[in-house]
Write a protein that holds these residues in place. Structure first.
Motif, mmCIF file in Angstrom:
data_model
loop_
_atom_site.group_PDB
_atom_site.id
_atom_site.type_symbol
_atom_site.label_atom_id
_atom_site.label_comp_id
_atom_site.label_asym_id
_atom_site.label_seq_id
_atom_site.Cartn_x
_atom_site.Cartn_y
_atom_site.Cartn_z
ATOM 1 N N MET A 1 37.230 52.229 11.130
ATOM 2 C CA MET A 1 36.424 51.018 11.030
ATOM 3 C C MET A 1 37.278 49.794 10.730
ATOM 4 N N GLU A 2 38.301 49.974 9.902
ATOM 5 C CA GLU A 2 39.165 48.853 9.565
ATOM 6 C C GLU A 2 39.856 48.309 10.815
ATOM 7 N N VAL A 3 40.210 49.216 11.727
ATOM 8 C CA VAL A 3 40.877 48.793 12.959
ATOM 9 C C VAL A 3 39.927 48.022 13.857
ATOM 10 N N LEU A 4 38.690 48.467 13.949
ATOM 11 C CA LEU A 4 37.720 47.841 14.837
ATOM 12 C C LEU A 4 37.312 46.453 14.364
ATOM 13 N N ARG A 5 37.437 46.174 13.106
ATOM 14 C CA ARG A 5 37.053 44.853 12.602
ATOM 15 C C ARG A 5 37.881 43.731 13.215
ATOM 16 N N ASN A 6 39.113 44.051 13.623
ATOM 17 C CA ASN A 6 39.988 43.024 14.193
ATOM 18 C C ASN A 6 39.900 42.933 15.715
ATOM 19 N N VAL A 7 39.005 43.706 16.317
ATOM 20 C CA VAL A 7 38.847 43.704 17.770
ATOM 21 C C VAL A 7 37.763 42.713 18.169
ATOM 22 N N SER A 8 38.112 41.819 19.087
ATOM 23 C CA SER A 8 37.135 40.857 19.603
ATOM 24 C C SER A 8 36.812 41.202 21.047
ATOM 25 N N LEU A 9 35.533 41.282 21.388
ATOM 26 C CA LEU A 9 35.098 41.661 22.731
ATOM 27 C C LEU A 9 34.662 40.428 23.511
ATOM 28 N N SER A 10 34.774 40.508 24.812
ATOM 29 C CA SER A 10 34.336 39.420 25.686
ATOM 30 C C SER A 10 33.782 40.010 26.965
ATOM 31 N N SER A 11 33.185 39.158 27.791
ATOM 32 C CA SER A 11 32.592 39.612 29.051
ATOM 33 C C SER A 11 33.596 39.603 30.198
ATOM 34 N N GLU A 12 34.849 39.219 29.929
ATOM 35 C CA GLU A 12 35.866 39.177 30.975
ATOM 36 C C GLU A 12 36.279 40.586 31.391
ATOM 37 N N LYS A 13 36.780 40.664 32.619
ATOM 38 C CA LYS A 13 37.244 41.941 33.140
ATOM 39 C C LYS A 13 38.495 42.378 32.394
ATOM 40 N N ASP A 14 38.601 43.667 32.093
ATOM 41 C CA ASP A 14 39.764 44.191 31.384
ATOM 42 C C ASP A 14 41.034 43.995 32.212
ATOM 43 N N LYS A 15 42.137 43.718 31.517
ATOM 44 C CA LYS A 15 43.421 43.500 32.185
ATOM 45 C C LYS A 15 44.526 44.209 31.426
ATOM 46 N N TRP A 16 45.556 44.588 32.159
ATOM 47 C CA TRP A 16 46.764 45.110 31.545
ATOM 48 C C TRP A 16 47.737 43.959 31.335
ATOM 49 N N TYR A 17 48.395 43.944 30.179
ATOM 50 C CA TYR A 17 49.379 42.902 29.894
ATOM 51 C C TYR A 17 50.716 43.533 29.554
ATOM 52 N N TRP A 18 51.782 42.940 30.101
ATOM 53 C CA TRP A 18 53.134 43.320 29.702
ATOM 54 C C TRP A 18 53.478 42.522 28.460
#
Length: 212
Positions: A1-18
Protein backbone atom coordinates in the motif's frame (compact mmCIF):
# COMPACT_ATOMS: atom_id res chain seq x y z
CA UNK A 1 0.00 0.00 0.00
CA UNK A 2 2.84 2.39 0.77
CA UNK A 3 4.15 1.91 -2.77
CA UNK A 4 0.77 2.53 -4.39
CA UNK A 5 0.30 5.84 -2.59
CA UNK A 6 2.99 7.40 -4.79
CA UNK A 7 1.46 6.15 -8.05
CA UNK A 8 -0.52 8.66 -10.10
CA UNK A 9 -2.88 7.35 -12.80
CA UNK A 10 -4.03 9.08 -15.97
CA UNK A 11 -6.15 8.35 -19.03
CA UNK A 12 -3.13 8.48 -21.37
CA UNK A 13 -1.94 5.41 -23.21
CA UNK A 14 0.82 3.49 -21.43
CA UNK A 15 4.34 4.06 -22.75
CA UNK A 16 7.77 2.59 -22.26
CA UNK A 17 10.51 5.05 -21.30
CA UNK A 18 14.27 4.68 -21.49
CA UNK A 19 15.41 5.99 -18.12
CA UNK A 20 18.46 7.88 -19.45
CA UNK A 21 16.63 9.63 -22.28
CA UNK A 22 12.89 10.06 -21.70
CA UNK A 23 12.55 12.57 -24.51
CA UNK A 24 13.84 10.44 -27.41
CA UNK A 25 13.62 6.94 -25.94
CA UNK A 26 16.01 4.03 -26.21
CA UNK A 27 18.94 4.26 -28.64
CA UNK A 28 22.45 2.87 -28.97
CA UNK A 29 23.76 6.42 -28.61
CA UNK A 30 22.03 6.87 -25.26
CA UNK A 31 23.41 3.53 -24.03
CA UNK A 32 26.93 4.55 -25.06
CA UNK A 33 26.47 7.90 -23.31
CA UNK A 34 25.31 6.13 -20.16
CA UNK A 35 28.25 3.70 -20.18
CA UNK A 36 30.73 6.49 -20.82
CA UNK A 37 29.35 8.48 -17.89
CA UNK A 38 29.89 5.52 -15.55
CA UNK A 39 33.47 4.91 -16.60
CA UNK A 40 36.36 5.97 -14.44
CA UNK A 41 37.79 9.37 -15.27
CA UNK A 42 41.13 7.76 -16.14
CA UNK A 43 39.63 6.40 -19.37
CA UNK A 44 39.39 8.53 -22.51
CA UNK A 45 35.82 9.79 -23.10
CA UNK A 46 35.47 8.26 -26.55
CA UNK A 47 36.64 5.22 -28.49
CA UNK A 48 37.34 5.73 -32.20
CA UNK A 49 35.88 2.87 -34.25
CA UNK A 50 37.76 1.90 -37.39
CA UNK A 51 35.53 1.07 -40.37
CA UNK A 52 38.17 -0.80 -42.35
CA UNK A 53 38.97 -3.24 -39.57
CA UNK A 54 36.76 -6.25 -38.79
CA UNK A 55 34.16 -5.53 -36.12
CA UNK A 56 35.73 -8.10 -33.78
CA UNK A 57 38.95 -6.07 -33.72
CA UNK A 58 37.03 -2.94 -32.73
CA UNK A 59 35.00 -4.75 -30.08
CA UNK A 60 38.15 -6.26 -28.55
CA UNK A 61 39.82 -2.83 -28.31
CA UNK A 62 36.62 -1.21 -27.03
CA UNK A 63 36.28 -3.84 -24.31
CA UNK A 64 39.95 -3.49 -23.45
CA UNK A 65 39.47 0.24 -23.04
CA UNK A 66 36.66 -0.48 -20.58
CA UNK A 67 38.63 -3.25 -18.81
CA UNK A 68 35.96 -5.73 -19.86
CA UNK A 69 38.09 -8.38 -21.53
CA UNK A 70 37.95 -11.81 -19.86
CA UNK A 71 41.49 -11.79 -18.50
CA UNK A 72 42.20 -14.16 -15.63
CA UNK A 73 41.93 -11.42 -13.00
CA UNK A 74 38.59 -10.26 -14.42
CA UNK A 75 37.32 -13.85 -14.49
CA UNK A 76 38.31 -14.34 -10.87
CA UNK A 77 36.43 -11.14 -9.97
CA UNK A 78 33.34 -12.73 -11.49
CA UNK A 79 33.86 -15.83 -9.32
CA UNK A 80 34.88 -18.01 -12.24
CA UNK A 81 36.82 -21.02 -10.96
CA UNK A 82 40.23 -20.87 -12.66
CA UNK A 83 43.45 -22.54 -11.50
CA UNK A 84 45.62 -19.42 -11.69
CA UNK A 85 45.41 -15.68 -12.32
CA UNK A 86 48.99 -15.45 -13.62
CA UNK A 87 49.66 -14.24 -17.16
CA UNK A 88 49.59 -17.32 -19.44
CA UNK A 89 52.38 -15.97 -21.64
CA UNK A 90 55.08 -15.85 -18.95
CA UNK A 91 53.40 -16.78 -15.65
CA UNK A 92 55.18 -13.93 -13.92
CA UNK A 93 52.44 -11.42 -12.98
CA UNK A 94 48.68 -11.43 -12.58
CA UNK A 95 46.92 -11.19 -15.91
CA UNK A 96 45.10 -7.87 -16.00
CA UNK A 97 44.23 -6.02 -19.20
CA UNK A 98 46.96 -3.46 -18.56
CA UNK A 99 49.60 -6.10 -17.82
CA UNK A 100 48.81 -8.29 -20.84
CA UNK A 101 48.96 -5.45 -23.37
CA UNK A 102 51.54 -3.10 -21.86
CA UNK A 103 53.98 -4.66 -19.37
CA UNK A 104 54.07 -8.36 -20.27
CA UNK A 105 57.49 -9.31 -21.68
CA UNK A 106 55.87 -10.37 -24.96
CA UNK A 107 53.97 -7.10 -25.29
CA UNK A 108 57.11 -5.05 -24.51
CA UNK A 109 58.97 -6.75 -27.36
CA UNK A 110 56.03 -6.23 -29.71
CA UNK A 111 55.81 -2.50 -29.00
CA UNK A 112 59.56 -2.10 -29.29
CA UNK A 113 59.55 -3.57 -32.81
CA UNK A 114 56.36 -1.62 -33.61
CA UNK A 115 58.10 1.67 -32.71
CA UNK A 116 61.15 0.98 -34.87
CA UNK A 117 59.02 -0.26 -37.77
CA UNK A 118 56.82 2.85 -37.74
CA UNK A 119 59.80 5.17 -37.11
CA UNK A 120 58.24 6.73 -34.02
CA UNK A 121 59.60 7.31 -30.49
CA UNK A 122 59.94 4.14 -28.46
CA UNK A 123 56.53 3.31 -27.03
CA UNK A 124 56.12 2.71 -23.30
CA UNK A 125 52.60 2.13 -22.05
CA UNK A 126 51.19 1.95 -18.55
CA UNK A 127 47.50 1.42 -19.37
CA UNK A 128 45.53 0.03 -22.29
CA UNK A 129 44.18 3.48 -23.06
CA UNK A 130 47.74 4.69 -23.71
CA UNK A 131 47.88 2.37 -26.73
CA UNK A 132 44.80 4.03 -28.20
CA UNK A 133 46.46 7.43 -27.87
CA UNK A 134 49.87 6.50 -29.29
CA UNK A 135 48.97 7.77 -32.77
CA UNK A 136 49.10 11.30 -31.39
CA UNK A 137 52.89 10.98 -31.37
CA UNK A 138 52.86 11.01 -35.17
CA UNK A 139 53.54 14.39 -36.74
CA UNK A 140 53.13 13.34 -40.37
CA UNK A 141 49.50 14.25 -40.92
CA UNK A 142 46.07 12.81 -40.24
CA UNK A 143 46.40 9.88 -42.64
CA UNK A 144 49.58 8.67 -40.92
CA UNK A 145 47.88 9.00 -37.53
CA UNK A 146 44.94 6.91 -38.71
CA UNK A 147 47.17 4.13 -40.01
CA UNK A 148 49.22 4.01 -36.79
CA UNK A 149 46.04 3.95 -34.71
CA UNK A 150 44.64 1.04 -36.72
CA UNK A 151 47.95 -0.83 -36.62
CA UNK A 152 47.94 -0.45 -32.84
CA UNK A 153 44.52 -2.10 -32.65
CA UNK A 154 45.69 -4.90 -34.96
CA UNK A 155 48.74 -5.46 -32.73
CA UNK A 156 46.46 -5.66 -29.68
CA UNK A 157 44.24 -8.18 -31.48
CA UNK A 158 47.27 -10.34 -32.31
CA UNK A 159 48.46 -10.21 -28.68
CA UNK A 160 44.98 -11.25 -27.52
CA UNK A 161 44.81 -14.00 -30.15
CA UNK A 162 48.25 -15.28 -29.14
CA UNK A 163 47.19 -15.31 -25.51
CA UNK A 164 44.08 -17.36 -26.39
CA UNK A 165 46.10 -19.80 -28.48
CA UNK A 166 48.39 -20.35 -25.51
CA UNK A 167 45.46 -21.10 -23.19
CA UNK A 168 43.05 -23.00 -25.41
CA UNK A 169 45.31 -24.60 -28.04
CA UNK A 170 48.41 -25.14 -25.88
CA UNK A 171 50.44 -23.39 -28.55
CA UNK A 172 53.21 -21.28 -27.06
CA UNK A 173 53.06 -17.74 -28.42
CA UNK A 174 56.21 -15.68 -29.05
CA UNK A 175 56.65 -12.00 -29.76
CA UNK A 176 58.08 -12.82 -33.22
CA UNK A 177 54.90 -14.73 -34.10
CA UNK A 178 52.76 -11.76 -33.07
CA UNK A 179 54.97 -9.31 -34.97
CA UNK A 180 54.77 -11.31 -38.21
CA UNK A 181 51.02 -11.63 -37.84
CA UNK A 182 50.22 -7.98 -37.17
CA UNK A 183 52.41 -6.90 -40.09
CA UNK A 184 50.65 -9.28 -42.50
CA UNK A 185 47.17 -8.49 -41.19
CA UNK A 186 47.89 -4.78 -41.32
CA UNK A 187 49.09 -5.06 -44.92
CA UNK A 188 45.95 -6.96 -45.94
CA UNK A 189 43.52 -4.51 -44.37
CA UNK A 190 45.32 -1.36 -45.55
CA UNK A 191 45.64 -2.69 -49.09
CA UNK A 192 42.05 -3.87 -49.40
CA UNK A 193 40.10 -1.38 -47.29
CA UNK A 194 41.84 1.97 -47.89
CA UNK A 195 42.88 4.12 -50.85
CA UNK A 196 46.43 2.69 -50.62
CA UNK A 197 45.72 -0.05 -53.17
CA UNK A 198 49.18 -0.31 -54.69
CA UNK A 199 51.38 -0.81 -51.66
CA UNK A 200 54.15 -3.41 -52.01
CA UNK A 201 54.76 -6.06 -49.36
CA UNK A 202 58.56 -5.67 -49.32
CA UNK A 203 58.33 -1.89 -48.84
CA UNK A 204 55.55 -2.29 -46.28
CA UNK A 205 57.74 -4.57 -44.16
CA UNK A 206 60.44 -1.88 -44.07
CA UNK A 207 58.15 1.06 -43.23
CA UNK A 208 54.30 1.01 -43.23
CA UNK A 209 53.92 4.71 -44.05
CA UNK A 210 56.23 4.77 -47.08
CA UNK A 211 53.37 5.37 -49.52
CA UNK A 212 52.16 8.61 -47.87
Amino acid sequence: MEVLRNVSLSSEKDKWYWFDDKQFGFSVKSVKKSLTAERETSHPPNFIWCKWLPIKYNIMAWRGNLDRLPTRVNLRRKNVDIPSVLCPLYNDYEETVDHLFTTCSVALQVWSVFSVWCNIPLLFFFEFKDILESHKLIKSGKKAEKIIYRLGIIACWCIWKGRNDTIFNQRKCSSSDIIREFKSRGYAWVKNRTSCKYIIWADWCKYPLYML
